[in-house]
Design a protein around this motif. Structure first.
Motif, mmCIF file in Angstrom:
data_model
loop_
_atom_site.group_PDB
_atom_site.id
_atom_site.type_symbol
_atom_site.label_atom_id
_atom_site.label_comp_id
_atom_site.label_asym_id
_atom_site.label_seq_id
_atom_site.Cartn_x
_atom_site.Cartn_y
_atom_site.Cartn_z
ATOM 1 N N ASP A 12 0.865 -1.176 0.000
ATOM 2 C CA ASP A 12 0.000 0.000 0.000
ATOM 3 C C ASP A 12 0.901 1.224 0.000
ATOM 4 O O ASP A 12 1.757 1.373 0.882
ATOM 5 C CB ASP A 12 -0.902 0.006 1.230
ATOM 6 N N HIS A 122 1.934 -5.641 2.917
ATOM 7 C CA HIS A 122 0.999 -6.368 3.765
ATOM 8 C C HIS A 122 1.684 -7.619 4.319
ATOM 9 O O HIS A 122 2.191 -8.443 3.538
ATOM 10 C CB HIS A 122 -0.246 -6.762 2.976
ATOM 11 N N TRP A 214 -8.627 -6.445 -0.029
ATOM 12 C CA TRP A 214 -7.901 -5.475 0.773
ATOM 13 C C TRP A 214 -7.326 -4.340 -0.063
ATOM 14 O O TRP A 214 -6.680 -3.430 0.465
ATOM 15 C CB TRP A 214 -6.768 -6.177 1.528
ATOM 16 N N LEU A 235 -7.651 -11.010 3.109
ATOM 17 C CA LEU A 235 -6.266 -11.184 3.525
ATOM 18 C C LEU A 235 -6.066 -12.434 4.369
ATOM 19 O O LEU A 235 -5.028 -13.099 4.281
ATOM 20 C CB LEU A 235 -5.799 -9.953 4.324
#
Length: 247
Positions: A12, A122, A214, A235
């Motif tokens: 992200d 992540h 996600w 996730l």
């Protein structure tokens, strides 16, 4: 093989993506963008919110630049507005995307630690990459050099066999992988992406598609997914993709 999108799926980097978009557009400073973190601080909060909405519908770096056109426009942004704006301003968006590549390259090359720190990988996906039994290829609109830099920071670069960066059409990349190795259709490619459009584009290929819940997607996308019987992957379920069946 696991074919993974990068921004939104592996990592992200909303602030980084918003900043390169801002500084590449008419409000920013282009290639003379200031050093980090000043460059981040210069991006207005209102623009980040505009970018967040545009990001939900974006498939390429050119698409990110739609935020520069729609910034300060009242009201929310839906897919129809995003697409009509993109189609109307294609040439300008492409020019801005090229400038954004230069801005990103400057930060990556001159401020490696600060720039890579803007990317949050992540943990569940990092574990997936580290433990996967299959080959892993990254299929992303982000450039390959940037992807490799972030993966290296997290010790994941040697776990990835190939990086297909700057992708304009992920379906074409998947088809090329199948053409290069026809046995891959039998062994199976699992494609994970947060764009419902990319997922639907690949459904007619001998590829198992997984829509990453996600990542980024617009409110209408839930209805689109339901219409096409696309289930959202969470996730908490990604570890299952390392199994032989990839279920």
């Amino acid at each position: 093989m696991l074919a993974l999108d990068f921004d939104g799926v592996v990592a992200d980097a909303l602030q980084e993506c918003a900043a390169v978009t801002w500084h590449a557009g008419p409000f920013g400073r282009g290639a003379t963008a200031p050093r980090l973190p000043d460059a981040i601080d210069e991006v207005p909060h209102s623009f980040i919110e505009t970018f967040r909405q545009v990001r939900a519908y974006s498939r390429t770096l050119d698409d990110f630049m739609v935020a520069n056109v729609l910034h300060e426009r009242p009201g929310s942004i839906d897919r129809q507005l995003f697409q009509s704006t993109r189609d109307l301003h294609r040439r300008d968006l492409a020019d801005q995307a090229a400038a954004a590549e230069r801005v990103r390259g400057n930060w990556r090359d001159q401020q490696y630690d600060q720039w890579t720190g803007l990317h949050t990988v992540h943990p569940e996906v990092a574990e997936l990459i580290a433990n996967a039994r299959q080959d892993i290829v990254i299929v992303s609109a982000k450039d390959a050099e940037s992807i490799k830099a972030v993966l290296k920071l997290h010790g994941l670069d040697e776990k990835v066999s190939r990086i297909k960066g700057a992708c304009k059409n992920k379906r074409h990349v998947l088809q090329a992988l199948l053409n290069h190795d026809p046995d891959m259709a039998g062994e199976g490619i699992i494609f994970v992406d947060d764009s419902i459009e990319n997922i639907l584009d690949a459904r007619d290929l001998p590829v198992r598609v997984k829509w990453a819940g996600w990542g980024y997607h617009g409110p209408e996308d839930l209805a689109v997914a339901a219409e096409h019987d696309v289930r959202m992957l969470h996730l908490s379920e990604v570890a299952k993709l390392t199994s032989a069946g990839g279920s």
